[in-house]
Design a protein around this motif. Structure first.
Motif, short mmCIF file in Angstrom:
data_model
loop_
_atom_site.label_atom_id
_atom_site.label_comp_id
_atom_site.label_asym_id
_atom_site.label_seq_id
_atom_site.Cartn_x
_atom_site.Cartn_y
_atom_site.Cartn_z
N ASP A 44 0.82 -1.23 0.00
CA ASP A 44 0.00 0.00 0.00
C ASP A 44 0.85 1.28 0.00
N LEU A 45 1.87 1.30 -0.83
CA LEU A 45 2.75 2.47 -0.90
C LEU A 45 1.98 3.66 -1.47
N HIS A 46 2.11 4.78 -0.78
CA HIS A 46 1.41 6.00 -1.16
C HIS A 46 2.42 7.15 -1.17
N VAL A 47 2.52 7.88 -2.29
CA VAL A 47 3.40 9.04 -2.37
C VAL A 47 2.59 10.23 -2.85
N THR A 48 2.73 11.36 -2.17
CA THR A 48 1.99 12.57 -2.54
C THR A 48 2.96 13.68 -2.90
N ALA A 49 2.47 14.59 -3.74
CA ALA A 49 3.25 15.76 -4.14
C ALA A 49 2.50 17.01 -3.70
N ILE A 50 3.26 18.03 -3.35
CA ILE A 50 2.67 19.30 -2.90
C ILE A 50 2.71 20.29 -4.06
N THR A 51 1.55 20.82 -4.45
CA THR A 51 1.47 21.77 -5.56
C THR A 51 1.93 23.15 -5.09
N PRO A 52 2.21 24.08 -6.04
CA PRO A 52 2.59 25.44 -5.64
C PRO A 52 1.55 26.13 -4.76
N ASN A 53 0.27 25.70 -4.86
CA ASN A 53 -0.79 26.29 -4.04
C ASN A 53 -0.87 25.67 -2.66
N GLY A 54 -0.03 24.66 -2.40
CA GLY A 54 -0.05 24.01 -1.09
C GLY A 54 -0.95 22.80 -1.02
N ASP A 55 -1.63 22.47 -2.11
CA ASP A 55 -2.48 21.29 -2.12
C ASP A 55 -1.64 20.03 -2.32
N GLU A 56 -2.15 18.90 -1.84
CA GLU A 56 -1.47 17.63 -2.04
C GLU A 56 -2.20 16.79 -3.08
#
Length: 551
Positions: free
Chosen positions: A10-22
């Motif tokens: 269940d590997l989960h990777v998130t990225a943070i957008t320039p607006n601060g959203d994931e």
């Protein structure tokens, strides 16, 4: 320590957008590897392959974080390790072989110092033992002069040798897991086959557990036991290599397999040839200061002659350093020839840009390999496409606007992208803009220099389809530069084979490929991986052909 089992849940990777959203870029990915097994992660650019591979080092790139799941290597839970333990893990128990060896070596240090650095830093062995182990690896990886190559510097070896030296660097500590991230993508086909052969032999003989990241299913077929197919950060399908190749169940996997066989999907259009467009006679091209006879210090092309008719597509193939790109640059006027004649549209072309007319500029357009370097990052797409219209045609503002939209339609891009800059586009979109800009001039001849080699299989296949369609619609002639015989076979009518700056064979594409006469042409054609297991083992070593090629 070689070959420990790997379990990812269940590997989960998130990225943070320039607006601060994931946003989720890897979503609940699970797989496991038994000791000594090789798993391939495959998918197009942006599918999450490298992100998952880096996670196995407990690492996420800047702007990203591993937000869930577990990774177990043997008895170790990688995501729970403290920073000091992670440092001990990286380069010791888990090693990484990157795509670009040239960018990974320090040019100021000799090769031996860099290959043994990990073993010394982690205290695995003494310097003497590490150097002896390195020489052993050099021999196993079929590197020339295994006892002496370590004293050289990175610039003193070839790209294929540097890639194998990077493998030695990764294997020096007998890691439990080796990650190979597109390790042959930057190599030409003749070098790739020898590097693949060396990698496979070492991985198998040492019982290494490995992750092989690639977008090329034909390469994966030679290396992997199992395959995990990714798209958009999610698993589409996974299974053993035979099942994926012969009985794929997911439509996306089927599309990857179709994209890997361009010659089966595409047929060059049958166009009526309307006389000579470009003729080159007895060309010599080189670089550096010329001697009294006008011969440059470094001759790159010699005794080159060709004739390209209107509506014809000529493929120029050869390995890195054979002179392919120099040929295109010289036709474009970016490099002067030192001997011979070039006639275009019935007129002799000047050796330099300064001596050419605006109409000659317009009629010969070049599509470069890297759209990132060819497109101005500060300009939006509309401005990029408008510039050649302003330069070559007397159009009012409304006519230019209409023509820009016609060009977008021609390369199958939505008009909504006109306000975007290159950095906001995908690799395939940038290459289509690159192509549209060249077509804006309404050229007679397109010089296409490795236009698909920087793209993944699916996007590259789409660009090839577009070029076939554009040839049919516009009747434009192509000088198509490539090291990949399969793309030339799918697109071109005729082919010229370059070896060390000379033409060793030319003729109708189908005939040359079906019955190559020169040993080097045989080598090129025999080096293109096939979508079947066992192909690599069935191929002879081409080292014995070198003498024949030179002769």
């Amino acid at each position: 320590m070689m070959g420990e089992p790997l379990d990812v849940r269940d590997l989960h990777v998130t990225a943070i957008t320039p607006n601060g959203d994931e946003i989720d870029i890897v979503k609940q990915v699970s797989f496991s590897l038994t000791q000594g097994e090789v798993l391939a992660l495959i998918g197009e650019s942006g599918s999450g392959k490298t992100t998952i591979a880096l996670s196995l080092l407990g690492y996420a790139r800047r702007g990203c974080r591993i937000s869930g799941g577990s990774i177990r290597l043997g008895e170790s839970s990688i995501l729970d390790l403290p920073p000091a333990a992670l440092r001990d893990l990286r380069g010791h128990r888990v090693s990484y072989i990157a795509q670009s060896a040239a960018a990974s070596f320090n040019p100021a240090k000799c090769l031996m110092e860099q290959v043994i650095e990990g073993a010394l830093r982690h205290g695995v062995m003494s310097r003497r033992d590490a150097e002896a182990k390195a020489v052993e690896l050099f021999r196993e990886l079929a590197l020339p002069d295994p006892e002496g190559i370590g004293s050289r510097y990175p610039h003193q070896v070839s790209g294929g040798q540097l890639q194998r030296l990077m493998a030695a660097m990764a294997l020096i500590t007998d890691p439990a897991l080796v990650i190979l991230d597109e390790p042959t993508t930057a190599l030409d086909v003749t070098t790739q086959i020898e590097v693949l052969r060396a990698f496979k032999r070492v991985v198998r003989e040492r019982g290494t557990t490995a992750i092989y990241v690639s977008h090329d299913l034909a390469v994966v077929a030679q290396m992997a036991d199992r395959v995990l197919v990714l798209n958009g950060g999610e698993i589409q399908e996974q299974g053993d290599i035979d099942q994926i190749l012969d009985r794929p169940s997911h439509p996306y996997t089927k599309s990857l397999l179709e994209a890997a066989r361009p010659e089966e999907r595409l047929t060059p259009p049958t166009l009526e040839r309307q006389g000579e467009l470009l003729r080159i006679d007895d060309w010599q091209v080189g670089y550096g200061q010329r001697d009294a006879q006008g011969i440059p210090a470094k001759v790159v092309l010699d005794d080159i002659s060709l004739c390209l008719e209107r509506g014809q597509a000529l493929g120029v193939i050869g390995e890195s350093g054979s002179g392919k790109s120099t040929l295109a640059m010289a036709v474009a006027g970016l490099t002067a020839h030192s001997r011979g004649e070039v006639v275009f549209n019935g007129q002799e072309l000047s050796t330099t840009l300064r001596g050419r007319t605006p109409d000659q500029f317009r009629r010969i357009q070049m599509v470069f390999q890297s759209a990132d370097n060819a497109l101005n990052p500060a300009h939006n797409v509309e401005r990029i496409l408008t510039r050649p219209l302003r330069t070559y045609f007397k159009l009012d503002e409304e006519e230019r606007r209409r023509r820009v939209r016609e060009l977008m339609d021609l390369v199958k891009l939505p008009h909504s992208l006109l306000s975007r800059r290159p950095g906001e586009l995908s690799g395939g979109q940038k290459q289509r803009v690159n192509l549209a800009r060249a077509l804006a001039a309404k050229p007679d001849l397109l010089l296409c220099d490795e236009v698909t080699s920087a793209l993944d299989t699916v996007v590259g296949a789409a660009i090839l389809e577009l070029l076939v369609e554009l040839r049919s619609k516009l009747g434009v002639s192509l000088l198509f530069i490539s090291h990949d015989i399969s793309t030339v076979r799918a697109l071109c009518d005729d082919v010229m084979v370059l070896y060390k700056g000379q033409c060793v064979e030319s003729g109708d594409c189908a005939s040359v490929i079906a019955s190559p006469q020169h040993p080097y042409t045989q080598k090129l054609i025999g080096s293109v991986p096939e979508l079947r297991r066992g192909w690599l083992e069935s191929r002879p070593s081409f080292a014995s052909l070198e003498q024949d090629c030179v002769a």
